[in-house]
Motif scaffolding. Structure first.
Motif, PDB file in Angstrom:
ATOM      1  N   GLU A   1       0.826  -1.206   0.000  1.00  0.00           N
ATOM      2  CA  GLU A   1       0.000   0.000   0.000  1.00  0.00           C
ATOM      3  C   GLU A   1       0.863   1.260   0.000  1.00  0.00           C
ATOM      4  O   GLU A   1       1.846   1.350   0.736  1.00  0.00           O
ATOM      5  CB  GLU A   1      -0.910   0.040   1.232  1.00  0.00           C
ATOM      6  N   TRP A   2       0.485   2.203  -0.853  1.00  0.00           N
ATOM      7  CA  TRP A   2       1.013   3.562  -0.794  1.00  0.00           C
ATOM      8  C   TRP A   2      -0.186   4.481  -0.523  1.00  0.00           C
ATOM      9  O   TRP A   2      -1.164   4.466  -1.282  1.00  0.00           O
ATOM     10  CB  TRP A   2       1.673   3.956  -2.111  1.00  0.00           C
TER      11      TRP A   2
ATOM     12  N   ASP B   1       0.244  17.359  -5.539  1.00  0.00           N
ATOM     13  CA  ASP B   1       0.815  16.090  -5.082  1.00  0.00           C
ATOM     14  C   ASP B   1       1.749  16.276  -3.885  1.00  0.00           C
ATOM     15  O   ASP B   1       2.228  15.283  -3.314  1.00  0.00           O
ATOM     16  CB  ASP B   1       1.582  15.406  -6.220  1.00  0.00           C
ATOM     17  N   THR B   2       2.017  17.517  -3.518  1.00  0.00           N
ATOM     18  CA  THR B   2       2.865  17.784  -2.351  1.00  0.00           C
ATOM     19  C   THR B   2       2.242  17.179  -1.095  1.00  0.00           C
ATOM     20  O   THR B   2       1.044  17.342  -0.838  1.00  0.00           O
ATOM     21  CB  THR B   2       3.053  19.296  -2.150  1.00  0.00           C
ATOM     22  N   GLY B   3       3.042  16.467  -0.324  1.00  0.00           N
ATOM     23  CA  GLY B   3       2.538  15.870   0.912  1.00  0.00           C
ATOM     24  C   GLY B   3       3.421  14.741   1.398  1.00  0.00           C
ATOM     25  O   GLY B   3       4.487  14.468   0.843  1.00  0.00           O
ATOM     26  N   THR B   4       2.959  14.060   2.454  1.00  0.00           N
ATOM     27  CA  THR B   4       3.686  12.932   3.034  1.00  0.00           C
ATOM     28  C   THR B   4       3.004  11.625   2.650  1.00  0.00           C
ATOM     29  O   THR B   4       1.810  11.438   2.898  1.00  0.00           O
ATOM     30  CB  THR B   4       3.742  13.044   4.572  1.00  0.00           C
ATOM     31  N   TYR B   5       3.765  10.718   2.052  1.00  0.00           N
ATOM     32  CA  TYR B   5       3.257   9.437   1.581  1.00  0.00           C
ATOM     33  C   TYR B   5       3.763   8.312   2.495  1.00  0.00           C
ATOM     34  O   TYR B   5       4.893   8.365   2.991  1.00  0.00           O
ATOM     35  CB  TYR B   5       3.706   9.175   0.146  1.00  0.00           C
ATOM     36  N   LYS B   6       2.906   7.313   2.680  1.00  0.00           N
ATOM     37  CA  LYS B   6       3.280   6.169   3.521  1.00  0.00           C
ATOM     38  C   LYS B   6       3.382   4.906   2.678  1.00  0.00           C
ATOM     39  O   LYS B   6       2.445   4.534   1.968  1.00  0.00           O
ATOM     40  CB  LYS B   6       2.277   5.963   4.653  1.00  0.00           C
ATOM     41  N   CYS B   7       4.533   4.274   2.764  1.00  0.00           N
ATOM     42  CA  CYS B   7       4.781   2.979   2.131  1.00  0.00           C
ATOM     43  C   CYS B   7       4.535   1.917   3.208  1.00  0.00           C
ATOM     44  O   CYS B   7       5.188   1.939   4.266  1.00  0.00           O
ATOM     45  CB  CYS B   7       6.220   2.941   1.613  1.00  0.00           C
ATOM     46  N   PHE B   8       3.602   0.986   2.950  1.00  0.00           N
ATOM     47  CA  PHE B   8       3.157   0.090   4.019  1.00  0.00           C
ATOM     48  C   PHE B   8       2.991  -1.336   3.505  1.00  0.00           C
ATOM     49  O   PHE B   8       2.465  -1.565   2.417  1.00  0.00           O
ATOM     50  CB  PHE B   8       1.826   0.600   4.579  1.00  0.00           C
ATOM     51  N   ILE B   9       3.481  -2.304   4.323  1.00  0.00           N
ATOM     52  CA  ILE B   9       3.298  -3.729   4.043  1.00  0.00           C
ATOM     53  C   ILE B   9       2.516  -4.316   5.210  1.00  0.00           C
ATOM     54  O   ILE B   9       3.090  -4.600   6.266  1.00  0.00           O
ATOM     55  CB  ILE B   9       4.646  -4.458   3.889  1.00  0.00           C
ATOM     56  N   PRO B  10       1.195  -4.511   5.067  1.00  0.00           N
ATOM     57  CA  PRO B  10       0.361  -4.974   6.183  1.00  0.00           C
ATOM     58  C   PRO B  10       0.817  -6.298   6.781  1.00  0.00           C
ATOM     59  O   PRO B  10       0.830  -6.466   8.008  1.00  0.00           O
ATOM     60  CB  PRO B  10      -1.033  -5.095   5.551  1.00  0.00           C
ATOM     61  N   ASP B  11       1.195  -7.270   5.929  1.00  0.00           N
ATOM     62  CA  ASP B  11       1.570  -8.599   6.436  1.00  0.00           C
ATOM     63  C   ASP B  11       2.793  -8.540   7.357  1.00  0.00           C
ATOM     64  O   ASP B  11       2.895  -9.327   8.309  1.00  0.00           O
ATOM     65  CB  ASP B  11       1.857  -9.547   5.265  1.00  0.00           C
ATOM     66  N   LEU B  12       3.711  -7.630   7.059  1.00  0.00           N
ATOM     67  CA  LEU B  12       4.937  -7.511   7.856  1.00  0.00           C
ATOM     68  C   LEU B  12       4.831  -6.418   8.916  1.00  0.00           C
ATOM     69  O   LEU B  12       5.729  -6.268   9.749  1.00  0.00           O
ATOM     70  CB  LEU B  12       6.131  -7.210   6.937  1.00  0.00           C
TER      71      LEU B  12
ATOM     72  N   LYS C   1       5.187  -3.277   8.467  1.00  0.00           N
ATOM     73  CA  LYS C   1       6.316  -2.369   8.250  1.00  0.00           C
ATOM     74  C   LYS C   1       5.840  -1.155   7.463  1.00  0.00           C
ATOM     75  O   LYS C   1       5.026  -1.290   6.531  1.00  0.00           O
ATOM     76  CB  LYS C   1       7.437  -3.068   7.480  1.00  0.00           C
ATOM     77  N   GLU C   2       6.346   0.019   7.817  1.00  0.00           N
ATOM     78  CA  GLU C   2       5.977   1.223   7.094  1.00  0.00           C
ATOM     79  C   GLU C   2       7.138   2.210   7.057  1.00  0.00           C
ATOM     80  O   GLU C   2       8.060   2.155   7.874  1.00  0.00           O
ATOM     81  CB  GLU C   2       4.761   1.897   7.734  1.00  0.00           C
ATOM     82  N   ALA C   3       7.105   3.089   6.056  1.00  0.00           N
ATOM     83  CA  ALA C   3       8.114   4.146   5.914  1.00  0.00           C
ATOM     84  C   ALA C   3       7.408   5.365   5.328  1.00  0.00           C
ATOM     85  O   ALA C   3       6.479   5.234   4.527  1.00  0.00           O
ATOM     86  CB  ALA C   3       9.263   3.698   5.016  1.00  0.00           C
ATOM     87  N   LEU C   4       7.852   6.549   5.723  1.00  0.00           N
ATOM     88  CA  LEU C   4       7.253   7.798   5.254  1.00  0.00           C
ATOM     89  C   LEU C   4       8.174   8.490   4.253  1.00  0.00           C
ATOM     90  O   LEU C   4       9.400   8.501   4.430  1.00  0.00           O
ATOM     91  CB  LEU C   4       6.971   8.734   6.435  1.00  0.00           C
ATOM     92  N   VAL C   5       7.569   9.066   3.225  1.00  0.00           N
ATOM     93  CA  VAL C   5       8.318   9.798   2.198  1.00  0.00           C
ATOM     94  C   VAL C   5       7.642  11.150   1.975  1.00  0.00           C
ATOM     95  O   VAL C   5       6.452  11.207   1.665  1.00  0.00           O
ATOM     96  CB  VAL C   5       8.361   9.027   0.859  1.00  0.00           C
ATOM     97  N   LYS C   6       8.413  12.230   2.157  1.00  0.00           N
ATOM     98  CA  LYS C   6       7.872  13.574   1.941  1.00  0.00           C
ATOM     99  C   LYS C   6       8.206  14.049   0.534  1.00  0.00           C
ATOM    100  O   LYS C   6       9.345  13.944   0.085  1.00  0.00           O
ATOM    101  CB  LYS C   6       8.447  14.556   2.972  1.00  0.00           C
TER     102      LYS C   6
END
Length: 266
Positions: free
Chosen positions: A51-52, A106-117, A119-124
């Motif tokens: 998920e993004w 499109d300016t903003g903070t995006y979340k890269c997410f793996i539900p099964d694990l 795990k998440e990371a944020l990208v501005k």
């Protein structure tokens, strides 16, 4: 360290970590941009749900895939046909998102997410608009403040930048959201900071933005270096020719004197 703690420590260390960029990404409106996100060590996620998202959107999904198949029905309409993953790289843990023809919105903070694990990371991401005079318009927004904060733009040396008026929005929860835009010109440094602070509570948040040099700027510098080297080569060549002419002249003079002396001796 007991056995249980050792097993727990080993388990935590062996789990892959989701890694994103440490600084905000800057892109020009109309360009394509890649939001980096990957697992370390490499881990196959080709069968996972990925998920993004961006929390400020409704629906919040920018891209969703399950077992390498995109679920486009869940995607926010503003990103239809503009987002994609590198499917061939999923087996190596690369979940980077490509956004085509980025917009100012499109300016903003995006979340890269793996539900099964879990795990998440944020990208501005900051999208700027080129001006004819060579400047770039940047936008900064921060929410969840009380009382009302102030927003400042700073250059790389910590000097205040002249920006437009700060827009303030008070929500139904009495929390404030502030936003502002600034035009960064060529004379400014490449490092720009957006700082939101509340003097009464001594709280502050800030985002550091690094502006990469544009292709046009690099091209001009490259042409300048080539011309400079060409001038130096021409100068060295002429200097070498003059030296050779001088040496030949001296040799001819010595040879003439030598012949003249031998002739006189005869």
């Amino acid at each position: 360290m007991d056995c249980y703690n050792m097993i727990l420590l080993y388990t935590l260390q062996s789990q892959p970590q989701l890694i994103g960029p440490s600084q905000a990404l800057v892109a020009r409106a109309g360009d394509d941009v890649i939001l980096p996100c990957h697992l370390e060590p490499a881990y196959d996620v080709s069968t996972k749900t990925l998920e993004w998202t961006r929390s400020s959107l409704d629906p919040r999904f920018v891209y969703v895939s399950r077992a390498s198949q995109e679920l486009e029905k869940l995607k926010n309409p503003s990103f239809k046909g503009r987002t994609s993953l590198f499917v061939d790289e999923l087996k190596y843990g690369n979940i980077s998102l490509k956004i085509s023809k980025v917009k100012f919105a499109d300016t903003g903070t995006y979340k890269c997410f793996i539900p099964d694990l879990e795990k998440e990371a944020l990208v501005k991401l900051v999208v700027g608009i080129d001006k004819n005079r060579g400047g770039v318009v940047l936008q900064c927004e921060s929410a969840g403040w009380y009382p009302e904060p102030e927003l400042l733009w700073l250059d790389g040396e910590g000097n205040l930048l002249s920006a437009g008026p700060t827009e303030t929005l008070r929500g139904p929860d009495d929390l404030y959201t502030v936003s502002s835009t600034v035009t960064v010109e060529k004379r400014h440094s490449n490092n720009i900071t957006c700082r939101v602070q509340q003097r009464n509570t001594n709280q502050s948040r800030e985002t550091h933005i690094h502006l990469k040099r544009t292709y046009r700027t690099l091209k001009k510098r490259f042409v300048f270096v080539i011309c400079y080297l060409f001038v130096i080569c021409v100068f060295v060549f002429l200097l070498n020719r003059l030296f050779c002419l001088f040496v030949n002249k001296c040799l001819k003079l010595e040879l003439f004197l030598y012949i003249e002396q031998n002739y006189n001796s005869c």
